[in-house]
Design a protein around this motif. Structure first.
Motif, PDB file in Angstrom:
ATOM      1  N   TYR B  35       6.635   1.517  -5.486  1.00  0.00           N
ATOM      2  CA  TYR B  35       5.649   2.342  -4.903  1.00  0.00           C
ATOM      3  C   TYR B  35       5.953   3.869  -5.099  1.00  0.00           C
ATOM      4  CZ  TYR B  35       3.712  -1.725  -2.570  1.00  0.00           C
ATOM      5  OH  TYR B  35       3.060  -3.086  -2.069  1.00  0.00           O
ATOM      6  N   TRP B  36       5.127   4.645  -5.321  1.00  0.00           N
ATOM      7  CA  TRP B  36       5.151   6.146  -5.424  1.00  0.00           C
ATOM      8  C   TRP B  36       4.692   6.799  -4.464  1.00  0.00           C
ATOM      9  CZ3 TRP B  36       8.138   6.277  -9.824  1.00  0.00           C
ATOM     10  CH2 TRP B  36       8.502   4.948 -10.539  1.00  0.00           C
ATOM     11  N   SER B  37       5.419   7.647  -3.704  1.00  0.00           N
ATOM     12  CA  SER B  37       5.234   8.280  -2.702  1.00  0.00           C
ATOM     13  C   SER B  37       5.123   9.872  -2.816  1.00  0.00           C
ATOM     14  CB  SER B  37       6.000   7.872  -1.337  1.00  0.00           C
ATOM     15  OG  SER B  37       5.543   6.522  -0.957  1.00  0.00           O
ATOM     16  N   TRP B  38       4.480  10.445  -1.890  1.00  0.00           N
ATOM     17  CA  TRP B  38       4.872  11.992  -1.406  1.00  0.00           C
ATOM     18  C   TRP B  38       5.347  12.063  -0.072  1.00  0.00           C
ATOM     19  CZ3 TRP B  38       4.858  15.742  -5.098  1.00  0.00           C
ATOM     20  CH2 TRP B  38       4.070  15.336  -6.449  1.00  0.00           C
ATOM     21  N   ILE B  39       6.213  12.859   0.047  1.00  0.00           N
ATOM     22  CA  ILE B  39       6.730  13.328   1.277  1.00  0.00           C
ATOM     23  C   ILE B  39       6.967  14.725   1.255  1.00  0.00           C
ATOM     24  CG2 ILE B  39       9.062  12.857   2.946  1.00  0.00           C
ATOM     25  CD1 ILE B  39       9.378  10.155   1.041  1.00  0.00           C
ATOM     26  N   ARG B  40       6.952  15.328   2.391  1.00  0.00           N
ATOM     27  CA  ARG B  40       7.211  16.842   2.533  1.00  0.00           C
ATOM     28  C   ARG B  40       7.810  17.172   3.929  1.00  0.00           C
ATOM     29  NH1 ARG B  40       1.212  19.024   5.003  1.00  0.00           N
ATOM     30  NH2 ARG B  40       1.391  18.192   7.012  1.00  0.00           N
ATOM     31  N   GLY B  46      11.753  18.250  10.021  1.00  0.00           N
ATOM     32  CA  GLY B  46      12.071  16.887   9.448  1.00  0.00           C
ATOM     33  C   GLY B  46      11.321  16.542   8.333  1.00  0.00           C
ATOM     34  N   LEU B  47      11.212  15.291   8.231  1.00  0.00           N
ATOM     35  CA  LEU B  47      10.519  14.719   6.898  1.00  0.00           C
ATOM     36  C   LEU B  47       9.227  13.967   7.314  1.00  0.00           C
ATOM     37  CD1 LEU B  47      13.765  13.132   5.285  1.00  0.00           C
ATOM     38  CD2 LEU B  47      12.354  14.779   4.250  1.00  0.00           C
ATOM     39  N   GLU B  48       8.307  14.167   6.379  1.00  0.00           N
ATOM     40  CA  GLU B  48       6.755  13.358   6.743  1.00  0.00           C
ATOM     41  C   GLU B  48       6.226  12.703   5.494  1.00  0.00           C
ATOM     42  OE1 GLU B  48       2.760  14.786   9.110  1.00  0.00           O
ATOM     43  OE2 GLU B  48       3.408  16.190   7.606  1.00  0.00           O
ATOM     44  N   TRP B  49       6.092  11.501   5.944  1.00  0.00           N
ATOM     45  CA  TRP B  49       5.711  10.638   4.589  1.00  0.00           C
ATOM     46  C   TRP B  49       4.203  11.227   4.549  1.00  0.00           C
ATOM     47  CZ3 TRP B  49       2.149   6.388   5.189  1.00  0.00           C
ATOM     48  CH2 TRP B  49       2.052   5.835   3.712  1.00  0.00           C
ATOM     49  N   ILE B  50       3.665  11.381   3.468  1.00  0.00           N
ATOM     50  CA  ILE B  50       2.180  11.765   3.321  1.00  0.00           C
ATOM     51  C   ILE B  50       1.200  10.598   2.716  1.00  0.00           C
ATOM     52  CG2 ILE B  50       0.898  13.158   1.797  1.00  0.00           C
ATOM     53  CD1 ILE B  50       2.895  15.029   1.612  1.00  0.00           C
ATOM     54  N   GLY B  51       1.908   9.683   1.771  1.00  0.00           N
ATOM     55  CA  GLY B  51       1.125   8.498   1.501  1.00  0.00           C
ATOM     56  C   GLY B  51       1.796   8.120   0.163  1.00  0.00           C
ATOM     57  N   ARG B  52       1.340   6.982  -0.416  1.00  0.00           N
ATOM     58  CA  ARG B  52       1.807   6.080  -1.535  1.00  0.00           C
ATOM     59  C   ARG B  52       0.841   5.465  -2.345  1.00  0.00           C
ATOM     60  NH1 ARG B  52       4.582   0.791   0.761  1.00  0.00           N
ATOM     61  NH2 ARG B  52       2.612  -0.571   0.914  1.00  0.00           N
ATOM     62  N   ASN B  60      -2.120   4.024   0.138  1.00  0.00           N
ATOM     63  CA  ASN B  60      -1.957   3.924   1.778  1.00  0.00           C
ATOM     64  C   ASN B  60      -1.447   5.512   2.112  1.00  0.00           C
ATOM     65  OD1 ASN B  60      -0.342   1.210   0.716  1.00  0.00           O
ATOM     66  ND2 ASN B  60      -1.880   0.962   2.445  1.00  0.00           N
ATOM     67  N   TYR B  61      -2.168   5.706   3.102  1.00  0.00           N
ATOM     68  CA  TYR B  61      -1.882   7.298   3.664  1.00  0.00           C
ATOM     69  C   TYR B  61      -1.469   7.370   5.140  1.00  0.00           C
ATOM     70  CZ  TYR B  61      -4.812   8.326  -0.504  1.00  0.00           C
ATOM     71  OH  TYR B  61      -5.182   8.503  -1.962  1.00  0.00           O
ATOM     72  N   ASN B  62      -0.800   8.392   5.248  1.00  0.00           N
ATOM     73  CA  ASN B  62      -0.427   8.847   6.847  1.00  0.00           C
ATOM     74  C   ASN B  62      -1.788   9.018   7.388  1.00  0.00           C
ATOM     75  OD1 ASN B  62       0.318  10.127   9.173  1.00  0.00           O
ATOM     76  ND2 ASN B  62       2.259  10.804   8.119  1.00  0.00           N
ATOM     77  N   PRO B  63      -1.995   8.408   8.538  1.00  0.00           N
ATOM     78  CA  PRO B  63      -3.075   8.402   9.257  1.00  0.00           C
ATOM     79  C   PRO B  63      -3.475  10.103   9.700  1.00  0.00           C
ATOM     80  CG  PRO B  63      -2.309   6.636   9.947  1.00  0.00           C
ATOM     81  CD  PRO B  63      -1.068   7.470   9.213  1.00  0.00           C
ATOM     82  N   SER B  64      -2.491  10.682   9.956  1.00  0.00           N
ATOM     83  CA  SER B  64      -2.425  12.065  10.594  1.00  0.00           C
ATOM     84  C   SER B  64      -3.123  13.149   9.380  1.00  0.00           C
ATOM     85  CB  SER B  64      -1.342  12.640  10.974  1.00  0.00           C
ATOM     86  OG  SER B  64      -0.342  12.804   9.973  1.00  0.00           O
ATOM     87  N   LEU B  65      -3.101  12.589   8.190  1.00  0.00           N
ATOM     88  CA  LEU B  65      -3.412  13.584   6.805  1.00  0.00           C
ATOM     89  C   LEU B  65      -4.425  12.745   5.962  1.00  0.00           C
ATOM     90  CD1 LEU B  65       0.385  14.345   5.776  1.00  0.00           C
ATOM     91  CD2 LEU B  65      -1.567  16.058   6.961  1.00  0.00           C
ATOM     92  N   LYS B  66      -4.845  11.569   6.295  1.00  0.00           N
ATOM     93  CA  LYS B  66      -5.717  10.725   5.562  1.00  0.00           C
ATOM     94  C   LYS B  66      -7.002  11.089   5.253  1.00  0.00           C
ATOM     95  CE  LYS B  66      -7.575   5.755   5.285  1.00  0.00           C
ATOM     96  NZ  LYS B  66      -7.764   4.647   5.882  1.00  0.00           N
ATOM     97  N   SER B  67      -7.648  12.091   6.263  1.00  0.00           N
ATOM     98  CA  SER B  67      -8.827  12.628   5.839  1.00  0.00           C
ATOM     99  C   SER B  67      -8.599  13.777   4.602  1.00  0.00           C
ATOM    100  CB  SER B  67      -9.492  13.190   7.005  1.00  0.00           C
ATOM    101  OG  SER B  67      -8.607  14.357   7.307  1.00  0.00           O
ATOM    102  N   ARG B  68      -7.559  14.024   4.473  1.00  0.00           N
ATOM    103  CA  ARG B  68      -7.383  15.220   3.411  1.00  0.00           C
ATOM    104  C   ARG B  68      -6.547  14.909   2.190  1.00  0.00           C
ATOM    105  NH1 ARG B  68      -4.713  20.161   5.068  1.00  0.00           N
ATOM    106  NH2 ARG B  68      -3.222  19.102   6.378  1.00  0.00           N
ATOM    107  N   VAL B  69      -6.037  13.907   2.081  1.00  0.00           N
ATOM    108  CA  VAL B  69      -5.229  13.303   1.146  1.00  0.00           C
ATOM    109  C   VAL B  69      -5.830  12.625  -0.070  1.00  0.00           C
ATOM    110  CG1 VAL B  69      -3.061  12.088   0.567  1.00  0.00           C
ATOM    111  CG2 VAL B  69      -3.199  13.613   2.534  1.00  0.00           C
ATOM    112  N   THR B  70      -5.537  12.692  -1.221  1.00  0.00           N
ATOM    113  CA  THR B  70      -5.718  11.826  -2.447  1.00  0.00           C
ATOM    114  C   THR B  70      -4.648  11.642  -3.288  1.00  0.00           C
ATOM    115  OG1 THR B  70      -8.219  12.560  -2.221  1.00  0.00           O
ATOM    116  CG2 THR B  70      -7.314  11.286  -4.306  1.00  0.00           C
TER     117      THR B  70
END
Lengths: 109, 118
Positions: B35-40, B46-52, B60-70
């Motif tokens: 799987y290929w992910s983005w983390i910020r 600390g570290l926050e997973w954005i999606g993969r 799959n996206y972090n629910p807290s960012l899902k509306s803004r992430v592609t």
């Protein structure tokens, strides 16, 4: 969502000391728990996967244990090069997502 | 040995879209079960997973960012990309691309600082 509570947030220890960091999950995560080391200005590095398995090439002074909700990361004899921030990370597959602990900053006394 | 390298603008204006690309070398992004992910990571935090994304294109996206992430993948270029829309100062962070099997992250890029400011 599963929450991860990592403690302590910072820790000062002497070279040769045994160091322990804990991570608690808000619900049962089986053994889906990893530990990372992050040095300043660098990307995290995977040390322990699936709670207790040592990543290839990682010194044996690092270890992990636990399952369910309570996990422990241990450095058996602290070395100067171990100064870093350590993070736990859990994986949940329903729905798939990853959550990191808040981190533990380890310093030399 | 798989290596990852982030690239993209270091400065983005508020309300605009942040776009980053991760180039994979030393292996094919299409092979294996990675799987290929983005983390910020905001400065000092600390570290926050954005999606993969998987090579099939499933995401799959972090629910807290899902509306803004592609997150998308370009297998012909051995790259995957992140788009984060409607950015604010709270999105200022070092952005990492990372990969691994289902549960964690074996490989990381060096990280790239993105600052949101006018």
């Amino acid at each position: 969502d599963i929450q991860m509570t990592q403690s302590p947030s910072s820790l000062s220890a002497s070279v040769g000391d045994r160091v322990t960091i804990t991570c608690q999950a808000s619900q049962d995560i089986s053994n889906y728990l990893n530990w990372y080391q992050q040095k300043p200005g660098k990307a995290p590095k995977l040390l322990i996967y699936d709670a207790s398995n040592l990543e290839t090439g990682v010194p044996s002074r690092f270890s992990g244990s636990g399952s369910g909700t309570d996990f422990t990361f241990t450095i058996s004899s602290l070395q100067p090069e171990d100064i870093a921030t350590y993070y736990c990370q859990q994986y949940d597959n329903l729905p798939p997502q990853y959550t990191f602990g808040q981190g533990t900053k380890l310093e030399i006394k | 040995q798989v290596q990852l390298q982030e690239s993209g603008p270091g400065l983005v204006k508020p309300s605009q879209t942040l776009s980053l690309t991760c180039t994979v070398s030393g292996g094919s992004i299409s092979s294996g079960s990675y799987y290929w992910s983005w983390i910020r990571q905001p400065a000092g935090k600390g570290l926050e997973w954005i999606g993969r994304i998987y090579t099939s294109g499933s995401t799959n996206y972090n629910p807290s960012l899902k509306s803004r992430v592609t997150i998308s993948v370009d297998t012909s270029k051995n790259q995957f990309s992140l788009k984060l829309s409607s950015v604010t100062a709270a999105d200022t962070a070092v952005y990492y691309c990372a990969s691994g099997l289902d549960g964690g992250f074996d490989y990381w890029g060096q990280g790239t600082l993105v600052t949101v400011s006018s």
